[in-house]
Motif scaffolding. Structure first.
Motif, PDB file in Angstrom:
ATOM      1  N   SER A 117       0.811  -1.223   0.000  1.00 54.71           N
ATOM      2  CA  SER A 117       0.000   0.000   0.000  1.00 54.71           C
ATOM      3  C   SER A 117       0.841   1.268   0.000  1.00 54.71           C
ATOM      4  N   PHE A 118       2.077   1.151  -0.481  1.00 52.54           N
ATOM      5  CA  PHE A 118       2.985   2.299  -0.586  1.00 52.54           C
ATOM      6  C   PHE A 118       3.214   2.962   0.767  1.00 52.54           C
ATOM      7  N   TYR A 119       3.066   2.171   1.838  1.00 48.97           N
ATOM      8  CA  TYR A 119       3.267   2.655   3.200  1.00 48.97           C
ATOM      9  C   TYR A 119       2.435   3.903   3.490  1.00 48.97           C
ATOM     10  N   SER A 120       1.309   4.041   2.819  1.00 43.44           N
ATOM     11  CA  SER A 120       0.508   5.261   2.909  1.00 43.44           C
ATOM     12  C   SER A 120      -0.916   4.904   3.315  1.00 43.44           C
ATOM     13  N   PHE A 121      -1.384   5.503   4.422  1.00 43.75           N
ATOM     14  CA  PHE A 121      -2.663   5.082   4.977  1.00 43.75           C
ATOM     15  C   PHE A 121      -3.519   6.279   5.387  1.00 43.75           C
ATOM     16  N   VAL A 122      -4.773   6.190   5.013  1.00 42.98           N
ATOM     17  CA  VAL A 122      -5.804   7.125   5.462  1.00 42.98           C
ATOM     18  C   VAL A 122      -6.873   6.291   6.143  1.00 42.98           C
ATOM     19  N   GLN A 123      -7.228   6.648   7.364  1.00 45.96           N
ATOM     20  CA  GLN A 123      -8.247   5.899   8.101  1.00 45.96           C
ATOM     21  C   GLN A 123      -9.472   6.765   8.358  1.00 45.96           C
ATOM     22  N   LEU A 124     -10.633   6.158   8.166  1.00 44.27           N
ATOM     23  CA  LEU A 124     -11.928   6.776   8.455  1.00 44.27           C
ATOM     24  C   LEU A 124     -12.704   5.808   9.323  1.00 44.27           C
ATOM     25  N   ASP A 125     -13.065   6.255  10.515  1.00 44.87           N
ATOM     26  CA  ASP A 125     -13.787   5.381  11.461  1.00 44.87           C
ATOM     27  C   ASP A 125     -13.041   4.072  11.692  1.00 44.87           C
ATOM     28  N   GLY A 126     -11.706   4.151  11.782  1.00 44.05           N
ATOM     29  CA  GLY A 126     -10.889   2.985  12.088  1.00 44.05           C
ATOM     30  C   GLY A 126     -10.644   2.045  10.932  1.00 44.05           C
ATOM     31  N   LYS A 127     -11.127   2.390   9.744  1.00 43.95           N
ATOM     32  CA  LYS A 127     -10.949   1.530   8.576  1.00 43.95           C
ATOM     33  C   LYS A 127     -10.130   2.264   7.514  1.00 43.95           C
ATOM     34  N   ASP A 128      -9.306   1.496   6.802  1.00 44.93           N
ATOM     35  CA  ASP A 128      -8.473   2.084   5.765  1.00 44.93           C
ATOM     36  C   ASP A 128      -9.325   2.552   4.588  1.00 44.93           C
ATOM     37  N   VAL A 129      -9.026   3.734   4.102  1.00 48.14           N
ATOM     38  CA  VAL A 129      -9.692   4.306   2.939  1.00 48.14           C
ATOM     39  C   VAL A 129      -8.972   3.847   1.679  1.00 48.14           C
ATOM     40  N   ASP A 130      -9.717   3.563   0.627  1.00 46.47           N
ATOM     41  CA  ASP A 130      -9.108   3.126  -0.631  1.00 46.47           C
ATOM     42  C   ASP A 130      -8.415   4.295  -1.326  1.00 46.47           C
ATOM     43  N   LEU A 131      -7.153   4.081  -1.688  1.00 44.45           N
ATOM     44  CA  LEU A 131      -6.359   5.073  -2.388  1.00 44.45           C
ATOM     45  C   LEU A 131      -5.997   4.550  -3.772  1.00 44.45           C
ATOM     46  N   VAL A 132      -5.851   5.464  -4.716  1.00 45.98           N
ATOM     47  CA  VAL A 132      -5.437   5.092  -6.070  1.00 45.98           C
ATOM     48  C   VAL A 132      -3.917   4.997  -6.101  1.00 45.98           C
ATOM     49  N   PRO A 133      -3.357   3.878  -6.552  1.00 40.69           N
ATOM     50  CA  PRO A 133      -1.901   3.749  -6.602  1.00 40.69           C
ATOM     51  C   PRO A 133      -1.279   4.833  -7.477  1.00 40.69           C
ATOM     52  N   PRO A 134      -0.080   5.267  -7.141  1.00 44.27           N
ATOM     53  CA  PRO A 134       0.572   6.292  -7.960  1.00 44.27           C
ATOM     54  C   PRO A 134       0.973   5.726  -9.315  1.00 44.27           C
ATOM     55  N   GLU A 135       0.818   6.541 -10.344  1.00 41.61           N
ATOM     56  CA  GLU A 135       1.259   6.121 -11.668  1.00 41.61           C
ATOM     57  C   GLU A 135       2.766   6.244 -11.815  1.00 41.61           C
ATOM     58  N   ARG A 136       3.349   7.091 -10.983  1.00 44.66           N
ATOM     59  CA  ARG A 136       4.789   7.313 -11.083  1.00 44.66           C
ATOM     60  C   ARG A 136       5.327   7.765  -9.739  1.00 44.66           C
ATOM     61  N   MET A 137       6.537   7.339  -9.411  1.00 44.52           N
ATOM     62  CA  MET A 137       7.267   7.880  -8.266  1.00 44.52           C
ATOM     63  C   MET A 137       8.355   8.789  -8.812  1.00 44.52           C
ATOM     64  N   HIS A 138       8.194  10.082  -8.608  1.00 39.66           N
ATOM     65  CA  HIS A 138       9.207  11.030  -9.038  1.00 39.66           C
ATOM     66  C   HIS A 138      10.417  10.887  -8.122  1.00 39.66           C
ATOM     67  N   THR A 139      11.603  10.962  -8.681  1.00 44.88           N
ATOM     68  CA  THR A 139      12.812  10.689  -7.920  1.00 44.88           C
ATOM     69  C   THR A 139      13.863  11.745  -8.197  1.00 44.88           C
ATOM     70  N   LEU A 140      14.490  12.244  -7.126  1.00 47.99           N
ATOM     71  CA  LEU A 140      15.585  13.196  -7.225  1.00 47.99           C
ATOM     72  C   LEU A 140      16.768  12.670  -6.443  1.00 47.99           C
ATOM     73  N   PHE A 141      17.946  13.188  -6.742  1.00 47.39           N
ATOM     74  CA  PHE A 141      19.141  12.858  -5.965  1.00 47.39           C
ATOM     75  C   PHE A 141      19.877  14.162  -5.691  1.00 47.39           C
ATOM     76  N   GLU A 142      19.871  14.565  -4.419  1.00 47.01           N
ATOM     77  CA  GLU A 142      20.517  15.824  -4.038  1.00 47.01           C
ATOM     78  C   GLU A 142      21.239  15.664  -2.712  1.00 47.01           C
ATOM     79  N   ASP A 143      22.397  16.302  -2.606  1.00 40.94           N
ATOM     80  CA  ASP A 143      23.164  16.303  -1.363  1.00 40.94           C
ATOM     81  C   ASP A 143      23.368  14.888  -0.822  1.00 40.94           C
ATOM     82  N   GLY A 144      23.560  13.944  -1.738  1.00 37.87           N
ATOM     83  CA  GLY A 144      23.853  12.574  -1.340  1.00 37.87           C
ATOM     84  C   GLY A 144      22.647  11.777  -0.886  1.00 37.87           C
TER      85      GLY A 144
END
Length: 246
Positions: A117-144
């Motif tokens: 679940s992409f380590y990402s959670f939204v809870q409503l009334d103690g239950k996980d809310v359905d999230l749309v998976p990301p189409e892309r993970m943007h990635t940067l490399f800065e300062d090591g």
């Protein structure tokens, strides 16, 4: 229209740089590195402690009507993990990650953590809310350090004038540590001014006591069931409560 993820990165202070602050959520799943297996050995059940450390920033995105519509994550990875990824993905051996190499890292990680679940959670009334998976993970490399940022829309908007939600990043195998240091690690975006946020940081001693009570019936020679082990990470997760009521 500007890319909301890149807009988030800019607003957070990066020339492509994310500056985060953040209670401590410890989480982890060896599948985080499923596509990067050459970098780390998968931990055993007896080796359940963090191997990868993340400085997270989470945006709770909504609209003027007070509906929550998405979350955006910005994760700054620790230097050891980042340098190991450079070694594995720097195909032209120029000592850094070029745009195509960063894209490969992002796609590898996106596929590796989808099951969790992409380590990402939204809870409503103690239950996980359905999230749309990301189409892309943007990635940067800065300062090591590697920085990942991505958006996950809610499948159905939530009216925050009527409901409270809780938002967090965590993983329940203790392989990755998400270090939230305070409520400023969570940002409300495009929501009305009356919306409020409240950070919930569990007392670790009390959480451990409660969890031990739930497994008290397990014999001394029996392993803790995986679902109970996962529940411990869930109990320890720092969460932000958001509401637009009143």
């Amino acid at each position: 229209m500007a890319d909301p993820i890149h807009t988030s990165a800019t607003l957070l202070g990066f020339s492509t740089r994310v500056e985060t602050t953040g209670g401590t959520v410890i989480a982890g799943r060896n599948a985080w590195l499923a596509g990067l297996a050459a970098l780390f050995a998968a931990p055993s059940a007896a080796d359940a402690h963090p191997h990868v450390f993340v400085e997270p920033h989470v945006e709770i995105v909504g609209n003027a009507a007070g509906e929550m519509t998405a979350i955006r994550n910005v994760w700054r990875m620790d230097e050891l993990f980042s340098s190991s990824v450079v070694v594995d993905f720097d195909k032209n051996a120029n000592g850094t990650l070029d745009p195509d190499e960063l894209d490969a890292v992002g796609e590898t990680v996106r596929k590796s953590i989808a099951e969790w679940s992409f380590y990402s959670f939204v809870q409503l009334d103690g239950k996980d809310v359905d999230l749309v998976p990301p189409e892309r993970m943007h990635t940067l490399f800065e300062d090591g350090q590697l920085i990942f940022f991505f958006e996950m829309p809610l499948k159905q908007p939530i009216d925050l004038s009527r409901h409270k939600v809780k938002v967090s990043n965590f993983d329940d195998s203790f392989f990755v540590a998400f270090d939230f240091k305070g409520a400023d690690d969570f940002q409300l975006v495009d929501l009305p001014a009356n919306c409020r946020k409240k950070l919930h940081v569990p007392d670790e001693d009390e959480a451990a006591k409660n969890w031990m009570n739930t497994i008290a019936g397990i014999g001394a020679d029996e392993a803790v069931p995986q679902d109970q082990a996962n529940a411990y990470a869930d109990i320890l997760a720092t969460r932000l409560e958001v509401s637009c009521a009143g």
